[in-house]
Write an enzyme that holds these catalytic residues in place. Structure first.
Site: not given
Ligand code: CMP
Length: 140
Positions: A10, A50, A58, A86, A92, A103, A113, A116, A127
């Site tokens: 990211k 997304y 969010f 993962r 996350t 992370r 973060n 992804h 994806e």
């Molecule tokens: P990602 O795996 O890219 O998928 C969705 C993204 O939303 C996640 O990583 C986070 O960076 C972001 N995000 C922000 N707030 C939340 C939340 N409360 N729960 C899950 N994802 C979140």
């Protein structure tokens, strides 16, 4: 089984200049780069990627963040690639991520973060196709 997964480094991690350090973790764990591209996402591309999160509170911040700078997008291939990636990424929310994960080491917040990774074979296929035509993904 040999799987493919979509990984995105990211904008926060690209800005920190740690693409190589993150690639090194993929390679050390046995994952191979099967395709890769540095890309500045448009708003429409980020929203499309997304789309499953469209109704989440969010979503807007997530899209703003993902278009704030270029991202490094790659297909990782290898044994159990989806779960392995993962595991390498960690939770996350970086505050909850295990020590030694990407992370925990490179991320600042749940939005910024660092990475992804696809969460299941079905989402991985969707994806990967979103960023790479099949003929540009190479098993090696
Ligand atoms: P990602 O795996 O890219 O998928 C969705 C993204 O939303 C996640 O990583 C986070 O960076 C972001 N995000 C922000 N707030 C939340 C939340 N409360 N729960 C899950 N994802 C979140």
């Amino acid at each position: 089984a040999i799987e493919r997964t979509l990984s995105i480094i990211k904008p926060d991690a690209v800005a920190k200049n740690v693409i190589g350090k993150i690639y090194s973790r993929f390679e050390t764990s046995g994952l191979k780069i099967a395709a890769a591209r540095l890309v500045q996402l448009s708003r429409a591309e980020a929203e499309g990627f997304y789309a499953v999160h469209r109704e989440r509170p969010f979503f807007k911040d997530l899209v703003e963040f993902m278009i704030s700078g270029p991202v490094m997008v790659q297909v990782l291939e290898g044994e159990n690639a989806i779960a392995k990636n993962r595991e390498l990424m960690g939770a996350t929310d970086p505050k909850k991520a295990e020590a030694g994960t990407i992370r925990a080491d490179f991320a600042d917040s749940i939005d910024a973060n660092a990475v992804h990774g696809s969460d299941a074979p079905e989402t991985a296929a969707v994806e990967i196709a979103y960023f790479f035509p099949a003929l540009n993904v190479y098993s090696r």
